[in-house]
Write an enzyme that holds these catalytic residues in place. Sequence first.
Site, PDB file in Angstrom:
ATOM      1  N   HIS A  33     -25.177  22.953  68.794  1.00 46.43           N
ATOM      2  CA  HIS A  33     -25.400  21.944  69.669  1.00 46.43           C
ATOM      3  C   HIS A  33     -26.685  21.018  69.301  1.00 46.43           C
ATOM      4  O   HIS A  33     -27.812  21.876  69.272  1.00 46.43           O
ATOM      5  CB  HIS A  33     -25.207  22.482  71.221  1.00 46.43           C
ATOM      6  CG  HIS A  33     -25.397  21.322  72.179  1.00 46.43           C
ATOM      7  ND1 HIS A  33     -24.380  20.687  72.858  1.00 46.43           N
ATOM      8  CD2 HIS A  33     -26.587  20.988  72.924  1.00 46.43           C
ATOM      9  CE1 HIS A  33     -24.932  19.833  73.756  1.00 46.43           C
ATOM     10  NE2 HIS A  33     -26.234  20.034  73.934  1.00 46.43           N
ATOM     11  N   MET A  37     -33.216  13.425  71.787  1.00 52.72           N
ATOM     12  CA  MET A  37     -33.776  12.716  72.825  1.00 52.72           C
ATOM     13  C   MET A  37     -34.608  11.731  72.277  1.00 52.72           C
ATOM     14  O   MET A  37     -35.544  11.817  71.207  1.00 52.72           O
ATOM     15  CB  MET A  37     -34.532  13.669  73.739  1.00 52.72           C
ATOM     16  CG  MET A  37     -33.771  15.003  74.062  1.00 52.72           C
ATOM     17  SD  MET A  37     -34.851  15.979  75.035  1.00 52.72           S
ATOM     18  CE  MET A  37     -33.537  17.384  75.299  1.00 52.72           C
ATOM     19  N   HIS A  66     -25.258  15.612  71.034  1.00 52.26           N
ATOM     20  CA  HIS A  66     -25.562  15.491  72.343  1.00 52.26           C
ATOM     21  C   HIS A  66     -26.721  14.222  72.488  1.00 52.26           C
ATOM     22  O   HIS A  66     -27.740  14.457  72.470  1.00 52.26           O
ATOM     23  CB  HIS A  66     -25.777  16.596  73.274  1.00 52.26           C
ATOM     24  CG  HIS A  66     -26.198  16.159  74.892  1.00 52.26           C
ATOM     25  ND1 HIS A  66     -26.752  17.196  75.514  1.00 52.26           N
ATOM     26  CD2 HIS A  66     -25.843  15.119  75.344  1.00 52.26           C
ATOM     27  CE1 HIS A  66     -26.898  16.499  76.744  1.00 52.26           C
ATOM     28  NE2 HIS A  66     -26.327  15.323  76.686  1.00 52.26           N
ATOM     29  N   MET A  68     -28.881  12.011  73.880  1.00 53.30           N
ATOM     30  CA  MET A  68     -29.663  11.615  75.142  1.00 53.30           C
ATOM     31  C   MET A  68     -30.589  10.117  74.812  1.00 53.30           C
ATOM     32  O   MET A  68     -31.929  10.417  74.835  1.00 53.30           O
ATOM     33  CB  MET A  68     -30.397  12.768  75.890  1.00 53.30           C
ATOM     34  CG  MET A  68     -29.553  13.764  76.245  1.00 53.30           C
ATOM     35  SD  MET A  68     -30.284  15.339  76.497  1.00 53.30           S
ATOM     36  CE  MET A  68     -30.189  16.055  75.022  1.00 53.30           C
ATOM     37  N   MET A 137     -23.209  17.925  82.799  1.00 53.33           N
ATOM     38  CA  MET A 137     -24.600  18.346  82.855  1.00 53.33           C
ATOM     39  C   MET A 137     -24.819  19.144  84.094  1.00 53.33           C
ATOM     40  O   MET A 137     -24.599  18.450  85.198  1.00 53.33           O
ATOM     41  CB  MET A 137     -25.638  17.052  82.730  1.00 53.33           C
ATOM     42  CG  MET A 137     -25.592  16.247  81.460  1.00 53.33           C
ATOM     43  SD  MET A 137     -25.893  17.379  79.705  1.00 53.33           S
ATOM     44  CE  MET A 137     -27.758  18.306  80.218  1.00 53.33           C
ATOM     45  N   GLY A 142     -32.992  16.934  79.564  1.00 50.02           N
ATOM     46  CA  GLY A 142     -34.125  16.228  78.855  1.00 50.02           C
ATOM     47  C   GLY A 142     -35.108  17.656  78.467  1.00 50.02           C
ATOM     48  O   GLY A 142     -35.774  17.825  77.644  1.00 50.02           O
ATOM     49  N   PHE A 143     -34.922  18.709  79.145  1.00 46.80           N
ATOM     50  CA  PHE A 143     -35.811  19.967  79.102  1.00 46.80           C
ATOM     51  C   PHE A 143     -34.667  21.366  79.241  1.00 46.80           C
ATOM     52  O   PHE A 143     -33.800  21.353  79.897  1.00 46.80           O
ATOM     53  CB  PHE A 143     -36.791  20.057  80.206  1.00 46.80           C
ATOM     54  CG  PHE A 143     -37.619  18.891  80.013  1.00 46.80           C
ATOM     55  CD1 PHE A 143     -38.768  18.684  79.272  1.00 46.80           C
ATOM     56  CD2 PHE A 143     -37.410  17.820  81.060  1.00 46.80           C
ATOM     57  CE1 PHE A 143     -39.748  17.651  79.207  1.00 46.80           C
ATOM     58  CE2 PHE A 143     -38.288  16.620  80.745  1.00 46.80           C
ATOM     59  CZ  PHE A 143     -39.190  16.490  80.274  1.00 46.80           C
ATOM     60  N   GLY A 145     -34.488  25.139  80.079  1.00 51.62           N
ATOM     61  CA  GLY A 145     -35.343  26.338  80.897  1.00 51.62           C
ATOM     62  C   GLY A 145     -35.284  25.826  82.353  1.00 51.62           C
ATOM     63  O   GLY A 145     -36.212  26.370  83.170  1.00 51.62           O
ATOM     64  N   GLY A 176     -26.733  23.400  80.345  1.00 50.75           N
ATOM     65  CA  GLY A 176     -27.766  23.521  81.112  1.00 50.75           C
ATOM     66  C   GLY A 176     -27.886  24.670  81.833  1.00 50.75           C
ATOM     67  O   GLY A 176     -26.951  24.593  82.972  1.00 50.75           O
ATOM     68  N   GLY A 197     -28.307  28.169  75.314  1.00 50.90           N
ATOM     69  CA  GLY A 197     -29.594  27.910  75.390  1.00 50.90           C
ATOM     70  C   GLY A 197     -30.520  29.034  75.454  1.00 50.90           C
ATOM     71  O   GLY A 197     -30.351  30.359  75.287  1.00 50.90           O
ATOM     72  N   SER A 198     -31.879  28.431  76.093  1.00 53.69           N
ATOM     73  CA  SER A 198     -32.608  29.524  76.509  1.00 53.69           C
ATOM     74  C   SER A 198     -32.392  30.419  77.805  1.00 53.69           C
ATOM     75  O   SER A 198     -32.969  31.533  77.912  1.00 53.69           O
ATOM     76  CB  SER A 198     -34.084  28.839  76.862  1.00 53.69           C
ATOM     77  OG  SER A 198     -33.986  28.231  77.856  1.00 53.69           O
TER      78      SER A 198
HETATM   79  C1  DX5 Z   1     -30.995  20.125  78.078  1.00 54.82           C
HETATM   80  C2  DX5 Z   1     -30.332  20.356  77.013  1.00 54.82           C
HETATM   81  C3  DX5 Z   1     -29.659  21.705  77.026  1.00 54.82           C
HETATM   82  C4  DX5 Z   1     -30.786  22.859  76.899  1.00 54.82           C
HETATM   83  C5  DX5 Z   1     -29.928  24.003  77.510  1.00 54.82           C
HETATM   84  O1  DX5 Z   1     -31.416  18.564  78.220  1.00 54.82           O
HETATM   85  O2  DX5 Z   1     -29.498  19.287  76.877  1.00 54.82           O
HETATM   86  O3  DX5 Z   1     -28.972  21.606  75.699  1.00 54.82           O
HETATM   87  O4  DX5 Z   1     -31.135  23.075  75.825  1.00 54.82           O
HETATM   88  O5  DX5 Z   1     -30.909  25.091  77.604  1.00 54.82           O
HETATM   89  P1  DX5 Z   1     -31.036  26.069  78.770  1.00 54.82           P
HETATM   90  O6  DX5 Z   1     -30.531  27.374  78.553  1.00 54.82           O
HETATM   91  O7  DX5 Z   1     -32.559  26.289  78.624  1.00 54.82           O
HETATM   92  O8  DX5 Z   1     -30.740  25.253  79.972  1.00 54.82           O
HETATM   93 ZN    ZN Z   2     -27.357  19.063  75.370  1.00 56.93          ZN
END
Ligand code: DX5
Ligand code: ZN
Length: 220
Positions: A33, A37, A66, A68, A137, A142-143, A145, A176, A197-198
């Site tokens: 993925h 951004m 993705h 953004m 979403m 955007g971020f 964590g 997310g 993700g994280s």
């Molecule tokens: C958010 C991102 C996600 C993010 C998901 O804007 O699109 O892909 O990396 O990771 P976590 O698990 O940290 O929400």
């Molecule tokens: Zn994403």
Amino acid sequence: MEYKISASVMCSDLLNLEKDIQLLDKAGIEYLHWDIMDGNFVPNYSMNQDFMKAAREITDLKFDVHLMIERPGRYIDKFAKAGADLIVVHEESTRHLHRVIQQIKKYNLEAGVALNPATSIKNIEYIVDDLDLILIMTVNPGFAGQKLVPSTLKKIESAKKMVEDNKPEIDIQVDGNVSFSNLHKMHSRGANVFVAGSSSIFKKDLEILEGIKKMRDILG
Ligand code: DX5
Ligand code: ZN
């Protein structure tokens, strides 16, 4: 329900990306993925098509992109040529969603639309037949964590219903805070593509392969 895992490159060990990609390859997940951004559509910057192109040289994993970015229609060509297999654009990022979806399909790629937490599923009612995937979403984009926005769980159910009434083969992706504890809530409501993700596989003190195994155990 069948499911797919899409690993968030942004959350990987970027200085050792090759090592992480080899592990993900070995684990046999479905997608990488790519969070792109532009510092405009979202208040953050991340990666670009050159980064993707470099990774394309070392893996056959499918690329889930993705976008953004504002007015994504300007960049479909670049991401298609950088090795995308699936391109997802935000409903909120263009006035001409139908046209942008056709641009993606012209390259024979899978096409998806992402919805921010405040955007209704109704906004894509008239293009749902053209889609391969809907991205719900589950945080504001955007971020990494962040914490889950609870009302998005209900939206997964609405998306599932819309898909079943129109084109059941459409995937429902969530992105997310797809954590081990949120995974079941999302899956049971109808999501089948999970952005890891994280909150799951790129956690401190947890090996990537262990994280994937944990996800699979929960998803059954
Ligand atoms: C958010 C991102 C996600 C993010 C998901 O804007 O699109 O892909 O990396 O990771 P976590 O698990 O940290 O929400
Ligand atoms: Zn994403």
